[in-house]
Write an enzyme that holds these catalytic residues in place. Structure first.
Site, PDB file in Angstrom:
ATOM      1  N   GLY A   1       1.209  -1.263   0.255  1.00 46.87           N
ATOM      2  CA  GLY A   1       0.156   0.328  -0.171  1.00 46.87           C
ATOM      3  C   GLY A   1       0.747   1.428  -0.022  1.00 46.87           C
ATOM      4  O   GLY A   1       2.132   1.027  -0.050  1.00 46.87           O
TER       5      GLY A   1
ATOM      6  N   THR B   1     -12.807  -6.599   7.126  1.00 46.63           N
ATOM      7  CA  THR B   1     -10.781  -6.691   6.900  1.00 46.63           C
ATOM      8  C   THR B   1     -10.490  -6.074   8.141  1.00 46.63           C
ATOM      9  O   THR B   1      -9.700  -6.256   8.725  1.00 46.63           O
ATOM     10  CB  THR B   1     -11.393  -5.418   5.657  1.00 46.63           C
ATOM     11  OG1 THR B   1     -12.088  -6.376   4.427  1.00 46.63           O
ATOM     12  CG2 THR B   1     -10.009  -5.799   5.563  1.00 46.63           C
TER      13      THR B   1
ATOM     14  N   TYR C   1     -16.197   2.809   9.410  1.00 49.05           N
ATOM     15  CA  TYR C   1     -14.786   2.629   9.788  1.00 49.05           C
ATOM     16  C   TYR C   1     -13.917   3.269  10.858  1.00 49.05           C
ATOM     17  O   TYR C   1     -13.444   2.387  11.350  1.00 49.05           O
ATOM     18  CB  TYR C   1     -14.189   3.487   8.652  1.00 49.05           C
ATOM     19  CG  TYR C   1     -12.049   3.689   8.541  1.00 49.05           C
ATOM     20  CD1 TYR C   1     -11.254   2.759   7.864  1.00 49.05           C
ATOM     21  CD2 TYR C   1     -11.769   4.840   8.840  1.00 49.05           C
ATOM     22  CE1 TYR C   1     -10.212   2.591   7.488  1.00 49.05           C
ATOM     23  CE2 TYR C   1      -9.945   5.163   8.754  1.00 49.05           C
ATOM     24  CZ  TYR C   1      -9.875   4.339   7.852  1.00 49.05           C
ATOM     25  OH  TYR C   1      -9.061   4.048   8.274  1.00 49.05           O
TER      26      TYR C   1
ATOM     27  N   LYS D   1     -11.596   0.979  13.458  1.00 49.93           N
ATOM     28  CA  LYS D   1     -10.666   1.014  13.679  1.00 49.93           C
ATOM     29  C   LYS D   1     -10.968   1.179  15.414  1.00 49.93           C
ATOM     30  O   LYS D   1      -9.444   0.791  16.250  1.00 49.93           O
ATOM     31  CB  LYS D   1     -10.252   3.063  13.061  1.00 49.93           C
ATOM     32  CG  LYS D   1      -9.553   2.325  12.191  1.00 49.93           C
ATOM     33  CD  LYS D   1      -8.491   1.433  11.972  1.00 49.93           C
ATOM     34  CE  LYS D   1      -8.144   1.195  10.223  1.00 49.93           C
ATOM     35  NZ  LYS D   1      -6.473   0.709   9.860  1.00 49.93           N
TER      36      LYS D   1
END
Ligand code: UDP
Length: 320
Positions: free
Chosen positions: A10, A95, A149, A153
């Site tokens: 990435g 993910t 998101y 996290k």
């Protein structure tokens, strides 16, 4: 030292890998190439101490083997980019939560220290800038997918800190603030590579909303320096750190700076959030890191100012 970087192909992972190789370490990059790319590691792919493994961090058995073999893990593999997150919320949650769960589960078995990369997104809509690591967090409702998101996290952070507390697994959590630089793609929504591409192509520069929202951009090389220094600092273990540059700029001003530095004649246009993302989309007005903690721990100071960052991204996209 043998270092595993999940998400090693990435944008951030590739810069980190390149730096660790230069420092003399062995580097394995695990990446499923969902948002990463082999082009990012092209310049050092043949290095004798570098190996790419093209697979997912969700491959439990494989990840277990790679974690066992490593002396240190930087867990960067994640679903990233606001556009991707709004479009594929299930993929994002799975993910980010499941991937981290797998990495930490294996790390605790093999006693491998782990870096967890979190995000400034976790501060959500808080207006108490600059954001301190111990501040309360203010997120929107679960019907607005963007917040998935931040929540994913946060679960990663909670889980990492729980392993530290219960099993003394050495973990360090970093919250990255709008990291930018060469190799970043605008494909998943990130503003700077998009503005640079638009300016170079002479296309309209798309400012979402009224452009008064601000961000603090950090050069990827500064982030890599911070990660490497934290990894060498025993007192960093078990802590959460903001990694960012407190220099703040509105998105409209960013568009103007990019256009000027590119010498472009692109018009700057306003695009409503509903059109750019989805109906009811919530943005955060400001996002500024308090870097007192990381300064006190490793003497961190961002070195590359915004104009220089823009110049480097321009040079990258021009292919020079
Ligand atoms: N943005 C914009 N035009 C674009 C892409 C993004 O105005 O073409 C805005 C976006 O709405 C946000 C800021 O730029 O206010 C930063 O967006 P990015 O996705 O890079 O990061 P975020 O801080 O939202 O995670």
């Amino acid at each position: 030292m043998k270092v595993l970087i999940t998400g090693g192909c990435g944008f951030v992972g590739s810069h980190l890998g390149e730096r660790l190789l230069a420092d003399g370490h062995d580097v394995v990059a695990l990446d499923d190439l969902s948002t990463g790319s082999l082009t990012n590691v092209e310049s050092f792919r043949d290095h004798p101490r570098f190996r790419t493994v093209i697979d997912s961090v969700m491959n439990d058995a494989l990840t277990g083997t790679l974690v066992d073999d490593a002396d240190l893990v930087f867990h960067l593999a994640a679903a990233v980019g606001v556009k991707l997150i709004v479009e594929r919320p299930v993929h994002t949650i799975e993910t980010n939560v499941h991937g981290t769960d797998i990495v930490l589960k294996h790390a605790v078995r093999s006693r491998t220290p782990v870096f967890i990369t979190s995000s400034s997104e976790v501060y959500g809509k808080s207006t108490h800038v600059p954001f301190r690591e111990d501040a309360d967090l203010v997120l929107g409702p679960t019907s607005k997918h963007r917040w998935a998101y931040a929540c994913s996290k946060l679960i990663d952070e909670f889980l990492a800190l729980a392993y530290w507390k219960e099993q003394s697994l050495p973990v360090i959590v970093v919250r990255l603030f709008n990291t930018v630089g060469p190799r970043q793609t605008g494909q998943y929504g990130m503003v700077l590579p998009r503005f640079v591409r638009q300016a170079l192509a002479g296309e309209p520069i798309t400012v979402y909303g009224d452009g008064t929202q601000s961000r603090s951009f950090t050069y990827v090389g500064d982030v890599v320096d911070a990660l490497v220094a934290l990894a060498r600092t025993p007192s960093a273990v078990g802590q959460v750190f903001n990694v960012g540059n407190p220099e703040e700029i509105s998105i409209r001003a960013l568009a103007e700076r990019v256009r000027d530095l590119a010498g472009s004649a692109s018009p700057i246009i306003s695009v409503p959030y509903e059109e750019a993302y989805e109906a009811g989309f919530e943005d955060m007005p400001r996002r500024v890191p308090d870097i007192t903690r990381i300064q006190a721990t490793i003497g961190f100071r961002p070195r590359v100012p915004l104009d220089e960052i823009i110049q480097r991204v321009l040079a990258f996209q021009r292919g020079v």
